[in-house]
Design a protein around this motif. Sequence first.
Motif, short mmCIF file in Angstrom:
data_model
loop_
_atom_site.label_atom_id
_atom_site.label_comp_id
_atom_site.label_asym_id
_atom_site.label_seq_id
_atom_site.Cartn_x
_atom_site.Cartn_y
_atom_site.Cartn_z
N UNK A 245 8.40 -0.77 4.53
CA UNK A 245 9.04 -0.80 3.21
C UNK A 245 8.11 -1.45 2.18
N UNK A 246 8.42 -1.21 0.93
CA UNK A 246 7.67 -1.83 -0.15
C UNK A 246 7.99 -3.32 -0.22
N UNK A 247 6.97 -4.13 -0.56
CA UNK A 247 7.21 -5.57 -0.71
C UNK A 247 8.20 -5.85 -1.85
N UNK B 151 6.03 5.11 6.18
CA UNK B 151 5.64 5.44 7.54
C UNK B 151 6.45 4.60 8.53
N UNK B 152 6.42 5.01 9.80
CA UNK B 152 7.18 4.28 10.83
C UNK B 152 6.24 3.72 11.88
N UNK B 153 6.52 2.51 12.31
CA UNK B 153 5.82 1.86 13.41
C UNK B 153 6.86 1.51 14.47
N UNK B 154 6.81 2.21 15.61
CA UNK B 154 7.81 1.97 16.66
C UNK B 154 9.23 1.99 16.11
N UNK B 155 9.54 3.02 15.35
CA UNK B 155 10.88 3.22 14.77
C UNK B 155 11.23 2.22 13.67
N UNK B 156 10.27 1.40 13.25
CA UNK B 156 10.48 0.46 12.15
C UNK B 156 9.81 1.04 10.90
N UNK B 157 10.59 1.24 9.86
CA UNK B 157 10.06 1.81 8.63
C UNK B 157 9.30 0.76 7.82
N UNK C 14 0.83 -1.20 0.00
CA UNK C 14 0.00 0.00 0.00
C UNK C 14 0.88 1.26 0.00
N UNK C 15 0.84 2.07 -1.06
CA UNK C 15 1.70 3.27 -1.13
C UNK C 15 1.42 4.26 -0.02
N UNK C 16 0.21 4.22 0.57
CA UNK C 16 -0.11 5.13 1.67
C UNK C 16 0.60 4.74 2.96
N UNK C 17 1.02 3.48 3.05
CA UNK C 17 1.71 3.02 4.25
C UNK C 17 3.23 3.02 4.10
#
Length: 212
Positions: free
Chosen positions: A134-136, A126-132, A120-123
């Motif tokens: 990435x594209x599949x 973005x970062x989740x708990x300092x984890x970026x 999903x290009x919208x995601x």
Amino acid sequence: MDKRSENIPNIIIRRLPIYYKHLKKLKNRAKEYISSEELAELTGFSSSLIRKDLSYFGNFGRKSYGYDIYCLLQELSIIMGFNHPKNLIIVGAGHLGQALVHNKGYEERGYKLKGVFDKNPKLIGLFLDDIKIRSVEEMCDFVKEEKIDIAALTVPKGVAQKTAELLIEAGVIGIWDFTEVALKVPNNILLEEQHINEGLCKLSCKINQNFN
């Protein structure tokens, strides 16, 4: 102690996390020892089954005292491999994937979350708990470069098998599958399936029995 950590019967492996969970709670309450009878009351297993399971790995108990909770916790963590570092990625950054990121239980069990992937290009970015996130499209190269051991799969059902195949080809040795798809994997790949809807069915059946 003789911890036969290889070729542990699956039936025992399924019970070890339950023992660990209850022992950890008791340790946090500053309790030092527990008998197999007390542990039986907590787990729902028979005391004889508990003694048999634990004796598979060595002699943990002390006569008249029972099991030293701290020592048993330490031994179980070694038996279950918590002391061995394992690199983990999560594929699928939807609600379930994000919940897995925020659940830090994997850290205690020796897993290090190295990356999260989504299409999903919208995601992406973005970062989740300092984890970026990435594209599949970067996933396979990332698995190889970071020496990823385990992939948690929370992708849509329609792409589950293909994604698993890509991950296996890239080098993962195990898949933690939340897709509820019957994945086909080689015999040398470890597959742990989490059936959320199956759990809901079991719970519904038990509730239904209480009404009849």
